[in-house]
Design a protein around this motif. Structure first.
Motif, PDB file in Angstrom:
ATOM      1  N   GLU A  84      32.161  36.230  44.018  1.00 27.78           N
ATOM      2  CA  GLU A  84      33.437  35.715  44.553  1.00 27.78           C
ATOM      3  C   GLU A  84      33.567  34.204  44.348  1.00 27.78           C
ATOM      4  O   GLU A  84      34.673  33.681  44.271  1.00 27.78           O
ATOM      5  CB  GLU A  84      33.587  36.006  46.050  1.00 27.78           C
ATOM      6  N   VAL A  85      32.401  33.498  44.310  1.00 28.46           N
ATOM      7  CA  VAL A  85      32.426  32.047  44.166  1.00 28.46           C
ATOM      8  C   VAL A  85      32.949  31.656  42.774  1.00 28.46           C
ATOM      9  O   VAL A  85      33.536  30.602  42.586  1.00 28.46           O
ATOM     10  CB  VAL A  85      30.998  31.473  44.358  1.00 28.46           C
ATOM     11  N   ILE A  86      32.698  32.531  41.804  1.00 27.02           N
ATOM     12  CA  ILE A  86      33.036  32.188  40.422  1.00 27.02           C
ATOM     13  C   ILE A  86      34.335  32.834  39.971  1.00 27.02           C
ATOM     14  O   ILE A  86      35.135  32.207  39.284  1.00 27.02           O
ATOM     15  CB  ILE A  86      31.925  32.661  39.452  1.00 27.02           C
ATOM     16  N   PHE A  87      34.520  34.095  40.334  1.00 25.66           N
ATOM     17  CA  PHE A  87      35.621  34.864  39.748  1.00 25.66           C
ATOM     18  C   PHE A  87      36.700  35.213  40.765  1.00 25.66           C
ATOM     19  O   PHE A  87      36.505  35.080  41.966  1.00 25.66           O
ATOM     20  CB  PHE A  87      35.068  36.151  39.120  1.00 25.66           C
ATOM     21  N   SER A  88      37.816  35.689  40.221  1.00 28.81           N
ATOM     22  CA  SER A  88      38.910  36.148  41.078  1.00 28.81           C
ATOM     23  C   SER A  88      38.431  37.381  41.854  1.00 28.81           C
ATOM     24  O   SER A  88      37.512  38.074  41.396  1.00 28.81           O
ATOM     25  CB  SER A  88      40.112  36.521  40.214  1.00 28.81           C
ATOM     26  N   PRO A  89      39.023  37.675  43.014  1.00 30.25           N
ATOM     27  CA  PRO A  89      38.540  38.805  43.818  1.00 30.25           C
ATOM     28  C   PRO A  89      38.514  40.123  43.027  1.00 30.25           C
ATOM     29  O   PRO A  89      37.546  40.879  43.126  1.00 30.25           O
ATOM     30  CB  PRO A  89      39.556  38.889  44.955  1.00 30.25           C
ATOM     31  N   GLU A  90      39.536  40.352  42.192  1.00 34.35           N
ATOM     32  CA  GLU A  90      39.578  41.623  41.429  1.00 34.35           C
ATOM     33  C   GLU A  90      38.415  41.685  40.442  1.00 34.35           C
ATOM     34  O   GLU A  90      37.737  42.700  40.318  1.00 34.35           O
ATOM     35  CB  GLU A  90      40.884  41.752  40.623  1.00 34.35           C
ATOM     36  N   THR A  91      38.207  40.531  39.756  1.00 31.96           N
ATOM     37  CA  THR A  91      37.126  40.490  38.770  1.00 31.96           C
ATOM     38  C   THR A  91      35.778  40.662  39.460  1.00 31.96           C
ATOM     39  O   THR A  91      34.923  41.419  38.989  1.00 31.96           O
ATOM     40  CB  THR A  91      37.181  39.165  37.994  1.00 31.96           C
ATOM     41  N   ALA A  92      35.588  39.964  40.599  1.00 28.64           N
ATOM     42  CA  ALA A  92      34.320  40.056  41.332  1.00 28.64           C
ATOM     43  C   ALA A  92      34.048  41.509  41.711  1.00 28.64           C
ATOM     44  O   ALA A  92      32.911  42.000  41.587  1.00 28.64           O
ATOM     45  CB  ALA A  92      34.377  39.171  42.576  1.00 28.64           C
ATOM     46  N   GLU A  93      35.092  42.207  42.122  1.00 27.31           N
ATOM     47  CA  GLU A  93      34.918  43.602  42.525  1.00 27.31           C
ATOM     48  C   GLU A  93      34.541  44.466  41.320  1.00 27.31           C
ATOM     49  O   GLU A  93      33.654  45.322  41.395  1.00 27.31           O
ATOM     50  CB  GLU A  93      36.241  44.094  43.127  1.00 27.31           C
ATOM     51  N   LYS A  94      35.206  44.148  40.194  1.00 24.96           N
ATOM     52  CA  LYS A  94      34.933  44.901  38.959  1.00 24.96           C
ATOM     53  C   LYS A  94      33.464  44.711  38.544  1.00 24.96           C
ATOM     54  O   LYS A  94      32.770  45.676  38.216  1.00 24.96           O
ATOM     55  CB  LYS A  94      35.872  44.365  37.864  1.00 24.96           C
ATOM     56  N   ILE A  95      33.001  43.430  38.615  1.00 25.48           N
ATOM     57  CA  ILE A  95      31.613  43.130  38.217  1.00 25.48           C
ATOM     58  C   ILE A  95      30.644  43.865  39.142  1.00 25.48           C
ATOM     59  O   ILE A  95      29.667  44.466  38.705  1.00 25.48           O
ATOM     60  CB  ILE A  95      31.342  41.609  38.268  1.00 25.48           C
ATOM     61  N   ARG A  96      30.947  43.809  40.418  1.00 20.60           N
ATOM     62  CA  ARG A  96      30.066  44.428  41.421  1.00 20.60           C
ATOM     63  C   ARG A  96      29.904  45.927  41.130  1.00 20.60           C
ATOM     64  O   ARG A  96      28.795  46.460  41.153  1.00 20.60           O
ATOM     65  CB  ARG A  96      30.670  44.195  42.814  1.00 20.60           C
TER      66      ARG A  96
END
Ligand code: C2E
Ligand code: CA
Ligand code: CA
Length: 649
Positions: free
Chosen positions: A140-152
């Motif tokens: 979340e510190v680096i990416f947008s919330p949607e992207t962070a969720e996708k990465i996770r």
């Protein structure tokens, strides 16, 4: 305690036990045997005890000294080794760190909760966030919330699978930047093989992707430029050829009609209203075609005012006919452009695949030939291809090639048909008519002039006729043979040509001909195609001294309103009204009306194609001014004129 040291210690203790027991046993016996009394025995016992103590102490000292020395050596060697290992570890760690941080790629590790354990400098610089702000935190510190969720989600999947995987990722950073990565991720395992996190290496491919995108976009742009007509957005000629090539290859299954549509008189619209107006009209026509033809029809603008339509023929011919009728009907309605109601019509030729032709090229030729026939049938109509059209088209090509040569080889000449005064029957002028004596014999102008007009060579032919006509006028003038004028036919194409006035000036200059000896014949239809421009041009010619007559009058549906504005000297009633005039009351009415119209407008009037005495008498009695026709004279060669003409003095 290890086995070896236990063995040594055990042996040593046993030796000490045996020696101690043996000592006590033998020394006690020895002391007892040598001791005279108890006092002495006690003393000797004490000395023996001291000796034992001293002896064993010495032995213990020697042994422990040796032992401790050895131990010390081992220990210090061990310590040294430890120090070296420590140093090597530090160096290795430093090397690894250096390698990891020198990599421009992002190298990272996360725990099972997704919190970063490692984040190298490469990663920091790619996402522009320092490592210390990331270690211990999640995406979340680096990416947008949607992207962070996708990465996770992806991380969880990789950990669940327990395998190393590579894939492309498009990620959006917290500040909205789009980044593309080629990512390799895999599970992190401890010495027992249990997964405790995830490692990853990401290669930033944003630039490459954007470069690829640009290339792709450029390719699309090039494709569009090459395949679409920028004005109407319709496919262009190249697309059409490609389309036809694919379809004509399926000779067993495909069946379609190719329609060749050419707008009538588009050039005049362009000339009168300007090119931008013309462009708007073409766009409107394109829209009309899209409305009339079904969506599966392939509509193409091949350039200028030409459109092609490829339409499936599974439906029968009457379906196509109904579409064509709808199209011609719609074209008869005006287009509203820039507040102007503009009328245009089209000539359409239709050819069928595979019935009429089996290749793209032949099919285009067939549709073109059918379109030409539609034009010849008075335009604003359509024609279905018929094999005789090809024969005619071939003749046209042959003729247009030959006429260029004929011009150079002096195969062209002028004949002159005298025109007479209806009352006095004296010659008042001559119409110059072109003659072509080709290698295969005489070819009439009604055959080759339209072909020359189509190919544009009429401009050169016309210049030749003007030059010859003016030369003749000068020659006859000096020979006393010129009674009145020489009438020269000027084709609409020639008239419209931008160089026309300079050609006229050049002819006058070269031949030194007085323009008052010359009458220029312009057909009614050519005036109608562009009345405003014609009026202006005729005014210039009049001011130079030329006479002007309207040829084939009555066939072009002239509007009387502009006729009065035309700087014209004479109307030539078309031959079709003179034919059978003595038996045809309607023609009589028309001719009489034209005569009175001309008189009313202050113009002379001539009747063409007079072949009989009855025709002549009727016309003369109706008040015609002059006559031209076989009844008096046929067109005759230049050299024979003195045989029939009385020299004027
Ligand atoms: P046009 O200008 O209407 O010429 C009159 C035509 O009628 C001539 O045909 C002439 O021979 C023919 N004619 C004259 N009197 C009679 C008659 O009593 N009965 C019949 N049946 N016909 C008669 P021609 O010479 O074959 O020319 C045909 C057309 O070709 C001309 O029609 C004109 O449109 C065109 N043409 C001829 N020469 C030239 C030329 O030098 N330049 C241009 N642009 N067109 C020309
Ligand atoms: Ca004429
Ligand atoms: Ca005529």
């Amino acid at each position: 305690m290890n086995k070896q040291s236990f063995k040594h210690a055990f042996t040593l203790s046993m030796v000490y036990l045996i020696f101690g027991l043996a000592w006590i046993y033998f020394s006690d016996a020895l002391v007892a045997s040598i001791s005279p009394n108890n006092e002495q025995l006690t003393l000797l016992q004490t000395y023996k005890g001291w000796f034992f103590i001293v002896f064993t102490t010495i032995i213990l000292f020697i042994m422990s000294n040796r032992f401790f020395y050895k131990e010390f050596l081992i220990y210090s060697r061990h310590m040294e080794e430890q120090e070296v290992i420590q140093q090597q570890l530090i160096e290795k760690d430093l090397l690894l760190k250096t390698i990891i941080n020198s990599s421009p790629d992002a190298i990272f590790a996360k725990d099972l909760e997704g919190k970063y354990l490692l984040f190298n400098s490469g990663a920091s610089s790619i996402v522009d966030v320092p490592s210390d702000k990331i270690i211990g935190y999640s995406d979340e510190v680096i990416f947008s919330p949607e992207t962070a969720e996708k990465i996770r989600k992806k991380d969880i999947e990789i950990v669940a699978k327990g395998i190393i995987e590579s894939h492309e990722e498009e990620l959006t950073t917290a500040n909205g930047e789009q980044k593309n990565f080629w990512v390799t991720k895999g599970p992190l395992r401890n010495s027992e093989g249990d997964i405790f996190g995830l490692f990853g290496i990401s290669h930033d491919i944003t630039e490459r992707i954007s470069y690829e995108k640009t290339i792709l976009e450029n390719n699309e742009k090039f494709y569009r430029l090459a395949h679409l007509d920028p004005l109407t957005g319709l496919p262009n000629r190249l697309s059409m050829i490609e389309y036809l090539d694919t379809h004509t290859n399926q000779i067993d299954t495909a069946s379609f009609s190719l329609l060749f549509l050419d707008l009538d008189g588009f050039q005049q619209i362009n000339d009168s209203y300007g090119h931008r107006f013309g462009d708007k009209l073409l766009i409107e026509v394109a829209h009309l075609l899209q409305r009339i033809f079904p969506p599966e029809a392939y509509i193409v603008r091949t350039g200028g005012d030409e459109f092609l339509i490829i339409i499936n023929c599974h439906k029968n011919i009457s379906y196509l006919t109904s579409l064509l009728n709808r199209l011609t009907d719609s074209l008869n309605l005006p287009f509203h452009i820039d507040g102007i109601d503009i009328y245009t019509t089209a000539s359409i030729g239709s050819a069928n695949f595979p019935r009429d032709a089996k290749t793209t090229e032949e099919l285009l030729q067939c549709a073109d030939a059918a379109m030409y026939e539609a034009k010849k049938r008075g335009k604003n109509t359509y024609r279905f291809y018929n094999p005789t059209f090809t024969q005619k088209a071939l003749e046209r090509t042959t003729i247009s090639n030959k006429i260029k040569k004929a011009l150079q080889d002096n195969q062209l000449s002028l004949h002159y048909q005298p025109q007479i005064d209806a009352k006095t029957q004296s010659i008042i002028g001559y119409e110059a008519l072109i003659r072509w004596e080709s290698d295969e014999g005489f070819i009439p102008p009604s055959t080759f002039i339209p072909i020359c007009e189509e190919s544009g060579i009429i401009v050169n032919i016309g210049e030749f006729v003007l030059m010859e006509g003016c030369k003749t006028a000068m020659k006859w003038k000096s020979d006393g043979l010129l009674h009145g004028h020489i009438a020269i036919n000027v084709s609409a194409h020639q008239f419209i040509h931008p160089n026309f006035l300079s050609v006229i000036d050049n002819v006058i200059y070269t031949t030194e001909c007085d323009p008052t000896y010359i009458e220029l014949e312009i057909t009614e239809s050519s005036i109608l195609e562009n009345p405003e421009r014609m009026i202006a041009l005729l005014g210039v010619l009049k001011s130079k001294g030329f006479k002007i007559s309207i040829d084939d009058f009555g066939t072009g549906y002239s509007s009387l309103s502009y006729l009065k504005n035309l700087p014209v000297d004479k109307l030539k009633i078309d031959i079709s009204f003179i034919r059978n005039i003595t038996h045809e009351p309607k023609n009589q009415t028309i001719v009489k009306t034209i005569i009175s119209l001309a008189k009313g407008l202050g113009m002379e009037v001539l009747a063409e194609g007079v072949e009989t005495l009855e025709e002549y008498t009727f016309l003369r009695d109706s008040g015609i001014d002059s006559i031209q026709g076989f009844y008096f004279y046929k067109p005759i060669p230049f050299t024979e004129i003195q045989k029939i003409v009385v020299k004027s003095t």
